[in-house]
Design a protein around this motif. Structure first.
Motif: not given
Length: 672
Positions: A89-90, A92-94, A96-97, A99-101, A142, A144
């Protein structure tokens, strides 16, 4: 110890159970399982559990916190992901997103900047960056992130397939467990299990526009000494043409080298030290002047991570080194090589997939191989070296984790020089030290961290801490050192040669040599492309005195007779070319008439005309500040461009009178 001791009872029961139910397992396998369980129990203790009865009443995996969020001593958020789903999950956020939640009990203010450090222990990967808080709600905060660096993105992409393969089959996500200081638990469904530590520490904003990348923390692996020694003793006598597994890939740069130079003496050592100190990421390609063999050294954050050779040589590859060190058998090597050839993966990956060696032993062996090969490279006395930055290389040029090993070049170089200096005869040592005995050796504060990472032997570190750091003269260092005279000499002068120690009455020879070489290189690259004014480092409006002064300074700076003899011939030749170019420029610019003609030839007419009112205005402003020399300089530049400028001729006469005290400044009229 009492027989009623619960710890002893537990130990006895485990022994009996292992002997009764797991008698077929080898002892080393049992030791690995118990070590893993011990690590998990430590994590349970850190989770706040006081006894094992609490573990029975809750989910073991949730107590182990596969995702941890803590606050560091510098108020940075530290994210450690160990569970497969959390790592996935982490990452994938780094990727493709951007940002991290994260679930934080006390979220920082919106738009504030915070430092976030990410750690993925299963993949031996650490990185850090600074982000901005863009959203905060009960579901999480969140953040960024600034754009991932090329090396960081490549590192994540290289382990991304492995992270996906480790992901368990899809199942409903468990509710989130947040553990505040008060011990209260809340449930959320937007995040995987989290344990938040040190919530009493606030997270202040670091500044709204501070986006800063941080150097990754490197977990250094100790090299396999047997791999080094057995390879060193057997290379020449047991030469072979048997290759095992695919050839190491050759990196093809996407652009020209950022730096190219010829090797002489220990020049390759200086290059590697510079790259290590600067935290360079990229590649060094070295061609041996004696054999013509080319070696590619891949560097990550100043550490060597791979070293390949063209043409290929079996003796320098991992498989044969492991065989000679008795780490694997010939049959195991053949199996791993066949597996690697079939899947077109590295030999070390095959050794891991087939279970022939565990990851730690493979990493130790790789570190041993790289240590041996670095020793070979730093013995080069001639040839050519090309340095490529990461932007000149294709994405993913570094070997992928988790088997990527970081070898500290400075440790290898330190050991090489230490062994060399230790063998120097006593009379030669005394002769060399004669001019330094009353000097004070010292470790610069900015180099202290490098010294600590370079020295691994406790007695050498003790010499630095107890004697050298006490501001003692070199003769006192030898008197108070507990090491033999030869070893004390070797430690001091090895650190001095590497630029980590200096004598306070003289500059370090390597620093002086490098600074001179860099000045020559910069000037050499500019003199052939620049105008005569730029060759002399003067503005195009300069007059006689400015030109002569600049010329005299360059004559001293680039005097061929002052070039140290030990520098390579290329530097001597470049100094001669610089000097010739400076002389040519001065012949044209030393007199006003040829200087004026040259200026009109290289400068557009409109630019010359536009400069006159600018210099006049500059003179007026300097007058108001009563800065007469600056005002006079601006007027002289006007007359240099246009000798007939009437207003300038009038002003320069008045300024000369003021400077020579023939006229009081108070006598100036408002039009002056």
């Amino acid at each position: 110890m009492s027989q009623d001791d619960p710890k002893q009872s537990l130990s006895d029961k485990i022994r009996r159970m292992l002997a009764r139910e797991f008698e077929s397992l080898p002892p080393d396998a049992v030791a690995g399982v118990l070590a893993s369980l011990a690590s998990e129990l430590v994590m349970l203790s850190e989770a706040g559990l006081s006894n094992m009865s609490e573990v029975e009443n809750q989910d073991w995996n949730r107590a182990l916190a596969p995702l941890r969020i803590g606050i560091g001593s510098d108020n940075a958020v530290e994210v450690e992901a160990t569970g497969p789903r959390e790592v996935h999950d982490i990452m994938n956020q780094l990727l493709n997103v951007g940002a991290v939640m994260l679930q934080l009990e006390k979220p920082p203010a919106l738009n504030s900047s915070i430092t976030v450090r990410f750690s993925f222990p299963p993949h031996h990967l650490n990185m850090a960056c600074t982000g901005r808080v863009v959203h905060s709600s009960p579901k999480g905060t969140a953040i960024e992130l600034g754009q991932l660096g090329r090396e960081d993105r490549a590192a994540i992409e290289s382990v991304w397939p492995d992270a996906q393969n480790r992901l368990p089959p899809a199942e409903p996500l468990p509710p989130i467990d947040v553990v505040p200081n008060a011990g209260q638990r809340t449930s959320q469904s937007a995040m995987p299990p989290v344990r938040v530590e040190n919530q009493s520490v606030p997270i202040p904003g670091i500044g709204p526009k501070t986006l800063q990348r941080f150097k990754r923390r490197i977990d250094l692996t100790d090299p396999d000494v047997k791999v080094i020694s057995s390879t060193h003793l057997g290379l020449k006598a047991l030469a072979t043409r048997e290759f095992y597994g695919p050839e190491l890939p050759v990196v093809q740069p996407t652009s020209e080298a950022d730096r190219v130079e010829e090797l002489a003496d220990d020049r390759i050592v200086d290059v590697l030290l510079q790259l290590s100190q600067s935290g360079h990421t990229g590649m060094v390609e070295v061609r041996d002047g004696e054999t013509g063999i080319t070696r590619q050294i891949l560097i990550d954050g100043g550490f060597v991570v791979e070293l390949s050779r063209q043409p290929r040589m079996a003796d320098e590859e991992l498989g044969l080194m492991l065989l000679r060190a008795d780490r694997i058998t010939k049959q195991q090597l053949a199996m791993a090589a066949a597996h690697a050839d079939e899947l077109q993966c590295s030999l070390e990956r095959s050794l891991l997939d087939l279970g022939i060696l565990d990851p730690d032993r493979i990493r130790h062996a790789i570190a041993g191989r790289l240590t041996y090969l670095i020793r070979e490279v730093i013995n080069f006395r001639s040839g050519q070296v090309q340095v490529f930055d990461a932007h000149s290389l294709p994405t993913g040029f570094l070997p992928p984790p988790p088997l990527r090993v970081h070898v500290a070049t400075e440790r290898v170089i330190y050991r090489k020089f230490f062994e060399h200096f230790k063998q120097i005869p006593l009379k030669e040592r005394e002769s060399h030290m004669e001019g330094y005995l009353d000097a004070y050796p010292e470790i610069p504060a900015e180099e202290r961290e490098r010294v600590d990472s370079t020295l691994t032997e406790g007695n050498h570190l003790n010499l630095i801490e107890r004697v050298i750091s006490g501001r003692k003269r070199l003769r006192e260092v030898f008197t108070e050192s507990t090491l033999p005279h030869a070893e004390t000499y070797a430690v001091v002068h090895t650190l001095h040669r590497m630029g980590l120690l200096r004598f306070d009455r003289s500059l370090h020879q390597t620093v002086v040599r490098e600074r001179f070489r860099e000045n020559v290189t910069v000037k050499y690259l500019s003199v052939h492309k620049a105008s005569y004014f730029e060759v002399l480092n003067v503005h195009w409006s300069s007059y006689d005195e400015v030109v002569v002064k600049a010329y005299e300074e360059l004559k001293i700076q680039f005097d061929p007779a002052a070039v140290p003899e030990h520098l390579e011939s290329e530097v001597h030749q470049r100094v001669l070319e610089i000097r010739d170019r400076v002389e040519s420029a001065f012949q044209v610019l030393s007199s006003r008439e040829p200087r004026h003609a040259y200026r009109k030839r290289i400068m557009p007419e409109y630019k010359l005309a536009h400069a006159i009112p600018l210099f006049m205005k500059q003179s007026e402003l300097a007058e108001k500040r009563r800065n007469w020399p600056e005002s006079l300089d601006a007027i002289r530049r006007v007359l240099e461009i246009d000798p007939g400028q009437k207003d300038a001729k009038f002003r320069i006469q008045r300024l000369d009178d003021i400077i020579s005290n023939r006229l009081s400044p108070d006598a100036l009229d408002s039009n002056f």
